[in-house]
Design an enzyme around this catalytic site. Structure first.
Site, short mmCIF file in Angstrom:
data_model
loop_
_atom_site.label_atom_id
_atom_site.label_comp_id
_atom_site.label_asym_id
_atom_site.label_seq_id
_atom_site.Cartn_x
_atom_site.Cartn_y
_atom_site.Cartn_z
N HIS A 68 0.63 -1.10 -0.19
CA HIS A 68 0.13 -0.40 -0.16
C HIS A 68 1.09 1.49 0.02
O HIS A 68 1.87 0.72 0.77
CB HIS A 68 -0.87 -0.05 1.45
N ASP A 89 -7.79 -5.27 -1.44
CA ASP A 89 -8.44 -5.78 -3.00
C ASP A 89 -7.49 -7.45 -2.95
O ASP A 89 -8.20 -8.09 -3.90
CB ASP A 89 -6.96 -5.54 -4.03
N1 COA Z 1 4.79 -7.40 -4.45
C1 COA Z 1 5.86 -7.43 -4.55
N2 COA Z 1 7.02 -6.32 -3.51
C2 COA Z 1 6.20 -5.20 -3.50
C3 COA Z 1 4.72 -5.15 -3.74
C4 COA Z 1 3.64 -6.13 -4.45
N3 COA Z 1 2.82 -6.16 -3.61
N4 COA Z 1 4.92 -4.62 -2.89
C5 COA Z 1 5.74 -3.35 -2.40
N5 COA Z 1 6.40 -4.41 -3.48
C6 COA Z 1 8.31 -4.41 -3.27
C7 COA Z 1 8.36 -2.72 -3.97
O1 COA Z 1 9.09 -3.12 -4.86
C8 COA Z 1 9.39 -2.08 -2.98
O2 COA Z 1 11.30 -2.91 -3.60
P1 COA Z 1 12.73 -2.04 -3.41
O3 COA Z 1 12.36 -1.52 -2.53
O4 COA Z 1 12.82 -2.98 -3.87
O5 COA Z 1 11.93 -1.08 -4.65
C9 COA Z 1 9.54 -2.22 -1.74
O6 COA Z 1 8.07 -3.01 -1.49
C10 COA Z 1 8.74 -1.14 -1.18
O7 COA Z 1 7.88 -0.73 -1.77
P2 COA Z 1 6.52 0.28 -1.85
O8 COA Z 1 7.69 2.03 -1.33
O9 COA Z 1 5.79 -0.18 -0.41
O10 COA Z 1 5.39 -0.15 -2.41
P3 COA Z 1 4.36 1.65 -3.46
O11 COA Z 1 4.24 2.74 -2.10
O12 COA Z 1 6.12 1.80 -4.32
O13 COA Z 1 3.51 0.93 -3.41
C11 COA Z 1 1.33 -0.30 -4.47
C12 COA Z 1 2.44 1.02 -3.81
C13 COA Z 1 -0.07 -0.32 -4.01
C14 COA Z 1 1.20 0.31 -5.64
C15 COA Z 1 2.74 -1.49 -4.19
O14 COA Z 1 2.84 -2.39 -2.90
C16 COA Z 1 1.89 -2.37 -5.67
O15 COA Z 1 2.75 -2.70 -6.69
N6 COA Z 1 0.81 -3.50 -5.15
C17 COA Z 1 0.13 -4.07 -5.97
C18 COA Z 1 -0.56 -3.32 -6.29
C19 COA Z 1 -2.19 -3.71 -5.74
O16 COA Z 1 -2.26 -4.15 -4.61
N7 COA Z 1 -2.51 -2.41 -5.41
C20 COA Z 1 -3.96 -2.19 -4.69
C21 COA Z 1 -3.18 -1.24 -3.88
S1 COA Z 1 -4.45 -0.81 -2.07
#
Ligand code: COA
Length: 217
Positions: free
Chosen positions: A106, A162
């Site tokens: 998130h 989700d």
């Molecule tokens: N699966 C695997 N790894 C994940 C991940 C996931 N769903 N979400 C985050 N990470 C990893 C990232 O790749 C990142 O790794 P890095 O530091 O090596 O680059 C690390 O965890 C931190 O990520 P973060 O900064 O928390 O992500 P964000 O704030 O940029 O993105 C989302 C948030 C929601 C876009 C992201 O978590 C995501 O793409 N989730 C999947 C889609 C989803 O479920 N969306 C609905 C949200 S309610």
């Protein structure tokens, strides 16, 4: 609304429990602060565009898989995995390929999304009352392997809304290509409330961007 929506969708009157499950799901999805689609709606109407255009902008933003489009992708993942014993290898292989696991993480929460456990309990109850239990079993395995992998990688990534809305909607008989549409129905009260609030005290939303590239070209 929830009971009537299920009736219109399936042609059968839902029992009170199923109607209650959808009602809770719609309520949980209705509003969630300054998320991407709400922000898009506010930006649109801040130009003094109209309510319909604000909601249209929000819809286009919600459908992306990093936002509301994730629930449909979660269902694709559950179907691709197919059975609980395949979940661990599937998730580890996807992470090895550098892919994100849909329904986890998130932009704001660094802990479990508080909406997720409520939906998980509803999914469990649906399964206990004769619904499809397989999706929840696969989901449980995914959560376990993600907890281990994220801990090992030092990342604070937990299930989000989700992840569990997918098995809940599926068990209610909603087809996956309508999942994000149901999310949009639920979010419309939140979007429109934000739009009304924006217009009540409006100012054009116009962020600055700082150029950091080469100069003097
Ligand atoms: N699966 C695997 N790894 C994940 C991940 C996931 N769903 N979400 C985050 N990470 C990893 C990232 O790749 C990142 O790794 P890095 O530091 O090596 O680059 C690390 O965890 C931190 O990520 P973060 O900064 O928390 O992500 P964000 O704030 O940029 O993105 C989302 C948030 C929601 C876009 C992201 O978590 C995501 O793409 N989730 C999947 C889609 C989803 O479920 N969306 C609905 C949200 S309610």
């Amino acid at each position: 609304h929830a009971a009537n929506f299920l009736y219109m969708l399936t042609g059968e009157e839902p029992d009170p429990f199923r109607a209650r499950v959808l009602d809770v799901a719609l309520t949980l999805h209705a509003e969630h602060g300054m998320n991407a689609s709400t922000f898009a709606a506010r930006v649109t109407v801040a130009t003094l565009s109209d309510m319909h255009s604000g909601v249209t902008s929000a819809l286009g933003t919600l459908k992306g898989p990093l936002h509301g489009g994730a629930n449909e992708r979660v269902m694709e993942m559950l179907r691709a995995i197919g059975s609980p014993d395949r979940a661990e290898a599937w998730v580890r292989a996807a992470l090895e390929r550098g892919e994100r696991i849909m329904g986890f993480g998130h932009r704001v929460y660094r802990t479990i999304d508080p909406r997720a456990p409520i939906l998980r309990r509803l999914a469990e109850e649906l399964a206990a009352r004769g619904g499809e239990a397989r999706w929840l079993e696969i989901a449980g395995r995914i959560v376990a392997v993600m907890a281990e992998e994220m801990e090992r990688r030092g990342k604070r990534v937990y299930p989000n809304v989700d992840f569990y809305s997918a098995p809940v909607y599926s068990t209610l008989g909603i087809p996956p290509d309508l999942f994000t549409c149901v999310f949009a129905c639920a979010r419309t009260p939140g979007w429109t409330a934000h739009i009304i609030e924006q217009l009540r005290n409006n100012r054009l939303i116009r962020p600055q961007s700082a150029y950091v590239g080469p100069v003097g070209r």
